[in-house]
Design an enzyme around this catalytic site. Structure first.
Site, PDB file in Angstrom:
ATOM      1  N   LYS A  81      61.698  -1.127 -66.998  1.00  0.00           N
ATOM      2  CA  LYS A  81      60.337  -0.194 -65.629  1.00  0.00           C
ATOM      3  C   LYS A  81      61.103   1.429 -65.977  1.00  0.00           C
ATOM      4  O   LYS A  81      62.142   1.683 -65.802  1.00  0.00           O
ATOM      5  CB  LYS A  81      60.550  -0.071 -64.474  1.00  0.00           C
ATOM      6  CG  LYS A  81      59.320   0.408 -63.661  1.00  0.00           C
ATOM      7  CD  LYS A  81      59.255   0.362 -62.275  1.00  0.00           C
ATOM      8  CE  LYS A  81      57.688   0.632 -61.497  1.00  0.00           C
ATOM      9  NZ  LYS A  81      57.708   0.248 -60.329  1.00  0.00           N
ATOM     10  N   SER A 156      53.446  -1.840 -58.945  1.00  0.00           N
ATOM     11  CA  SER A 156      53.618  -1.138 -59.724  1.00  0.00           C
ATOM     12  C   SER A 156      53.893  -1.573 -61.297  1.00  0.00           C
ATOM     13  O   SER A 156      54.338  -1.108 -62.027  1.00  0.00           O
ATOM     14  CB  SER A 156      53.994   0.238 -59.737  1.00  0.00           C
ATOM     15  OG  SER A 156      55.098   0.742 -59.021  1.00  0.00           O
ATOM     16  N   SER A 180      55.348  -3.238 -54.333  1.00  0.00           N
ATOM     17  CA  SER A 180      55.883  -3.178 -56.257  1.00  0.00           C
ATOM     18  C   SER A 180      56.324  -3.948 -56.978  1.00  0.00           C
ATOM     19  O   SER A 180      56.927  -4.194 -58.261  1.00  0.00           O
ATOM     20  CB  SER A 180      56.099  -1.146 -56.313  1.00  0.00           C
ATOM     21  OG  SER A 180      54.912  -0.901 -56.579  1.00  0.00           O
TER      22      SER A 180
END
Lengths: 492, 500, 100
Positions: A81, A156, A180
């Site tokens: 990420k 996210s 997330s």
């Protein structure tokens, strides 16, 4: 034996690499090819590091050939990420503020990946600074859900989820502040784990809300997630909130998968009103399967969970307002000169207006308010008390049961744009995932099938006491064998 | 600037109507090897941005980890100030934007200081004053800005600034007094003595270099006036970063005069930050910070609470040096100083210098003579603290040993001090380079004595006639000829030999 | 303070505290959104009594310290690599309107 490297599990890849059936170079190249072919549709990656990944792959292959003892996942590629800092490739946090910034240091979790010889395929898309549940708040365009590219992949960590779901990567790292990792895992039909707070180092993870953030694995199977978990977890002297205790035996638990006699609590407050019927039906089927497998399932009440969102949307923005103050155009990042001769103060304000997106600004202003004098006790202080009550709810529940279970998210993936005009309705999506972050306990989302009504993946969430992450893997591995979760055949 | 518009009332005059109340906030930079929250080195004067890392630069993702030695120093400082040590306390974030602060929050302590409710004593003119300590807490220093394009390197008129973050994150202990209410005429001296006392304490603890000239000890002086005989505090001003002991005293005097002027004119004092000017001893208003009142403090989530065990605190208590008052008593008796000698020594800020000079071999009388005489005079002339003079106690002792060996005399010693202070090297080197050694070679002295006898026949006759005290005039003549570099004792012997 | 009334001026003040130069449109929008969010979250004020301690850290650990031993940091080049501007091995920033 031959193996389809892009659809194989990481565990199978690790075996195939170990026994010489394939090489890391071949596996890594296959994934890079897949990314090249699919990411136009998905926008899961913000940066692909083909050269770096292949260099790592070749080095691992050479070491293996030389007979060196290698880590289990050596040579298995992974996506990271873009909130986690990496040398040698940019880290943007999904924000214009950090466009083109190349960090001069590696996050501890990245160091552990490198030391174990995992080629890093690239950096995945996310809501800006991890603020969002849909990926639509990325400054670089939303990632798409491979089950239906007109839909959100969740957020996210939506880029990591989409990449793993669509076979662009066998594994990925995400971060979870209010859901997330777990929510996008549920939206895209993969496994996602938020470890116990302090279980995995946050050093080098761009902070959103320091007391809530946690790095965790995203994978297509429970065992794959456990292998990554075991690799990145463990004490880090560079993170003061890192727990100095042995990593729970998650891999062993994932291999075990036995719920006979396990006490499982269904959380009354997470799953009723506001939950999509297709989600509830899939959840109920999962509970029945657990009962059939020998689990003792009871209903438990966690009365303060209903206040989780309220507490979260005070604690989180407060910490955000402080954590994001460092993005001021002085030492790194975007600098905007509003006019000739502008002062440092004016440049800061103009740069922060230009560099941050709407959601980030909304949370900074909200957090500034919650911390300001005269309001602190009423907002931030009260919210921190609610955290205590939620932690007590967990303690009471774990006196009765070994793990808790709930749907991961109230709905399946929604259409891009469907909730962008109403921040509050987006915030409510986090209802089931937030309590774990507030209390610091671990949570895992397992894909359990497609919803009858929407035909999209549904996730079931397991929750366990702090540092009992292994219980999640055990319970989830058991259910994983029983559910009917179809494979994604093609990106739609 | 309108503060110039109200007149300054002479200090003594102000005290006829007002009583000052002071509060002192002293920042002590610890001398730990590494910073408060990261492993960067802390050397003073290093090349810019050579002692930085992701943590102290506030890079995204970086996390702080507390330096154990800094906590230990904080606890020892707290104990030395007779404070309670918190059983459990947290760091807090103090949020405000400023380019010298990389995270735009300072990691500090707010309502849970590590040490609180203490006291200490200072001595002024033989009188003991008890200063109550509110708290001592841990925090971190900021970076340094260099302002470019302005006239004098100052911020005003600069076109841009250059930032060096070597200092960012160096551990600071902030020590805050409770309101100090002492007789007004004593206030400036008490303020100075307190800061001086803290310096001595820090040096005795070994926790800081405590050098005001290098900024490792910095004082903020808060001051308010109230009408004599009343009890409610007036509005205070906060004069920041007063950089010498003498300036602490001057800042108090100036603010008393300024406040009195405003109050006499029926005005009201503005609560504000002020800056002290070394050049004329005045203060001026700082720019109002619009958000100064709202720092949005909250507990630092990235750091674990600090909960010093009582066992650890006791262990640290056992390492404390002798309390300064007891030490002074002991030294006074060891040195055979009178009360007045001791008071002068302490008052000049020279206690440790004298002690170190004695330790280096000088007699107590000689050490006192040089520090309170020659060197105190020079520090006053130059307006610097005596400890900041570029001479060490070892060098002073070396000069005295040259005197004791008869190689120089007191008068020549003053030239040696000039040389050492001018950086010309050790006392030996200065004596050699400047040719200052006393002449005791009989050949040269004998010729000079003969010349003096020839020049002063009447004086010579008196001596021949038995008036030995007249020899002084001939010795003077010889010294004059030899520019003071004659061994006076040997000259006297030669005169008496020749004239007996 | 249970009211969640928050005016556009309040938002402007908060934005200035947070050093964000919000446009008029943004101020209007946040001026409308924040009260709605606060209306939802203010329930926290009714939940916990005075006897409930606030939780700042989810995991109860204390005394996490580092030995006072220097470790290598960044070189000046690494430190300055991401800087928008630098000069003389220092970060160059616009004029600071500050003290003095």
């Amino acid at each position: 034996m031959s193996i389809d490297v892009t659809t194989a599990t990481a565990a199978a890849l690790a075996e195939a690499l170990a026994d010489g059936t394939t090489t890391s170079t071949e596996v890594t190249q296959s994934y890079l090819d897949r990314i090249a072919g699919a990411d136009d549709q998905l926008n899961a990656f913000l940066h692909v590091d083909a050269e770096g990944a292949l260099a790592t792959a070749r080095a691992v292959d050479a070491r293996r050939e030389a007979g060196e003892q290698l880590a289990t996942l050596a040579g298995v590629p992974i996506a990271v990420k873009d909130l986690i800092v990496t040398t040698g490739q940019p880290t943007t946090a999904g924000s214009k503020m950090l466009e083109g910034w190349v960090p001069p240091y590696d996050a501890t979790v990245v160091t552990r990946l490198r030391e174990a010889g995992l080629p890093i395929l690239g950096k995945t898309n996310l809501d800006e600074f991890a603020m969002g549940s849909s990926n639509e708040h990325s400054a670089y365009g939303s990632a798409r859900n491979p089950w239906d590219t007109t839909r959100i992949p969740g957020g996210s960590s939506g880029g990591s989820a989409a990449a793993v779901a669509a076979y662009e990567a066998p594994l990925a790292l995400g971060t979870d502040t209010g859901g997330s990792i777990r929510q996008p895992a549920a939206m895209t039909g993969i496994v996602g784990v938020k470890p116990t707070y302090g279980g995995v180092s946050r050093h080098g993870v761009i902070a959103m809300a320091s007391s809530l953030d946690q790095v965790g694995p995203m994978a297509r199977t429970v065992l794959d997630a456990a292998l990554v978990h075991e690799l990145v977890a463990g004490h880090d002297p560079l993170d003061s909130t890192s727990i100095e205790r042995p990593v729970p035996a998650v891999v062993e638990a994932a291999r075990r998968g036995d719920v006979a006699g396990l006490r499982i609590g269904v959380v009354r407050e997470l799953g009723g009103e506001g939950f999509q019927p297709g989600v509830r039906a899939a959840f109920d089927r999962s509970v029945e399967l657990l009962v059939k497998a020998g689990a003792e399932v009871v209903e438990v009440s966690c009365p303060h969970f209903s206040h989780g969102i309220a507490a979260y949307y005070l604690v989180m923005p407060s910490e955000v307002s402080s954590n994001l103050a460092r993005f001021d155009a002085m030492r790194y990042g975007l600098r905007v000169m509003p006019h000739d001769g502008a002062s440092a103060e004016q440049v800061m304000a103009a740069s922060r207006d230009a560099g941050f997106g709407d959601e980030v600004k909304r949370r900074i202003v909200l957090g500034t308010y919650a911390l300001s004098s005269g309001y602190y006790d009423a907002y931030y202080g009260s919210a921190q008390k609610v955290r205590t009550l939620i932690a007590r709810d967990f303690e009471a529940a774990f006196e009765q049961v070994d793990v808790l279970v709930s749907p991961t998210a109230p709905t399946t993936a929604w259409k891009l744009g469907a909730k962008s005009d109403d921040p509050l309705s987006m915030y409510l999506e986090d209802v089931a995932t937030i309590p774990a972050n507030l209390a610091g306990v671990p949570g895992l989302s397992l894909p359990v099938g497609l919803a009858d009504d929407s035909g999209l993946p549904v996730g079931v969430q397991f929750l366990a006491p702090a540092m009992a992450d292994d219980r999640l893997y055990n319970a989830a591995a058991a259910l994983e064998r029983l559910v009917d979760m179809p494979r994604l055949e093609e990106i739609k | 600037m309108n503060e110039r518009s109200s007149t300054l009332v002479p200090f003594e005059d102000a005290l006829t109507r007002y009583e000052p109340v002071m509060g002192l906030e002293v920042h002590v930079e610890l001398n730990t090897a590494t910073k408060m929250f990261c492993g960067c080195a802390t050397a003073f004067g290093a090349e810019p941005n050579t002692q930085v890392c992701p943590v102290c630069l506030g890079l995204p993702g970086a996390l702080p980890v507390v330096n154990e030695k800094a906590v230990e120093s904080a606890i020892r400082i707290g104990l030395a100030l007779n404070c309670e040590i918190a059983e459990w306390c947290r760091f807090a974030r103090k949020n405000y934007f400023y380019p010298d602060m990389p995270k735009n929050f300072q990691t500090s302590q707010y309502d849970e200081p590590i040490a609180f409710d203490g006291w200490t004593e200072v001595e002024v003119d033989g009188e003991i004053f008890r200063i109550e300590i509110e708290r001592a807490h841990m925090e971190e220093d900021t970076g340094k800005s260099l302002h470019v394009g302005g006239s004098t390197g100052r911020i005003h008129g600069a076109s841009h600034s250059l930032l060096d973050y070597n200092r960012a994150g160096i551990p600071l202990i902030e020590i805050v007094t409770k309101p100090i209410e002492v007789p007004g005429d004593k206030a400036p001296a008490v303020a100075r003595a307190y800061v001086n006392h803290l310096r001595d304490l820090m040096l005795a603890l070994g926790v800081s270099d405590a050098r005001m000239d290098q900024g490792s000890l910095r004082a903020d002086v808060n001051l308010s006036l109230r009408p004599s005989g009343t009890t409610t505090f007036g509005t205070r001003s906060e004069t920041k970063n007063v950089n010498s002991f003498r300036s602490v005293e001057r800042a108090v005097r100036f603010e008393v005069s300024r406040h009195a002027g405003i109050l006499d004119a029926g005005g009201s004092v503005v609560q504000e930050t002020r800056h002290f000017h070394e050049s004329d001893g005045s203060t001026s208003a700082g720019r109002e910070k619009s958000d100064a009142e709202d720092y949005r403090y909250f507990p630092e989530p990235d750091l674990a609470p600090v909960a010093p065990s009582r066992a650890w605190v006791d262990e640290l208590r056992a390492t404390l040096p002798e309390p300064p008052a007891e030490r002074r008593k002991r030294l006074q008796s060891e040195w055979g100083f009178s009360d007045l000698d001791m008071r002068d020594t302490v008052g000049a800020g020279a206690l440790d210098l004298v002690a170190a000079t004695i330790e280096a071999g000088a007699s107590p009388a000689a050490a006192k003579k040089w520090w309170l005489g020659e060197l105190a005079r020079r520090s006053n002339e130059q307006g610097v603290d005596i400890a900041a003079l570029p001479i060490t106690p070892q060098q002073v002792a070396e000069i005295q040993s040259l005197i004791d060996a008869g190689r120089i005399n007191d008068k020549l010693a003053r030239s040696v001090f000039d040389g050492v202070l001018a950086g010309e090297g050790s006392a030996e080197e200065v004596v050699a380079a400047r040719g200052l050694e006393v002449v005791s070679d009989d050949g040269a002295l004998s010729a000079a004595v003969d010349q003096a006898i020839a020049d002063n026949p009447d004086v010579a006759d008196k001596i021949r006639g038995g008036k030995m005290q007249a020899a002084g005039a001939l010795i003077g003549a010889v010294m004059k000829q030899m520019r003071g570099q004659a061994d006076a004792a040997r000259v006297r012997e030669l005169i008496l030999e020749k004239l007996s | 303070m249970s009211s969640s009334a928050i005016s556009r001026d309040d938002v402007a003040h908060l934005a200035s505290l947070a050093r964000i130069d919000l446009s008029d449109d943004e101020l209007d929008r946040l001026g409308a959104e924040l009260p709605a969010i606060l209306e939802h979250v203010k329930v926290v004020q009714q939940v916990a009594g005075d006897d409930v301690p606030p939780m700042s850290h989810p995991i109860p650990v204390a005394n996490v310290f580092r030995a006072d031993v220097p470790r290598p940091g960044l070189t000046p080049d690494e430190a300055l690599a991401g800087a928008p501007a630098s000069e003389e091995q220092r970060f160059l920033v616009p004029q600071i309107l500050g003290e003095e």
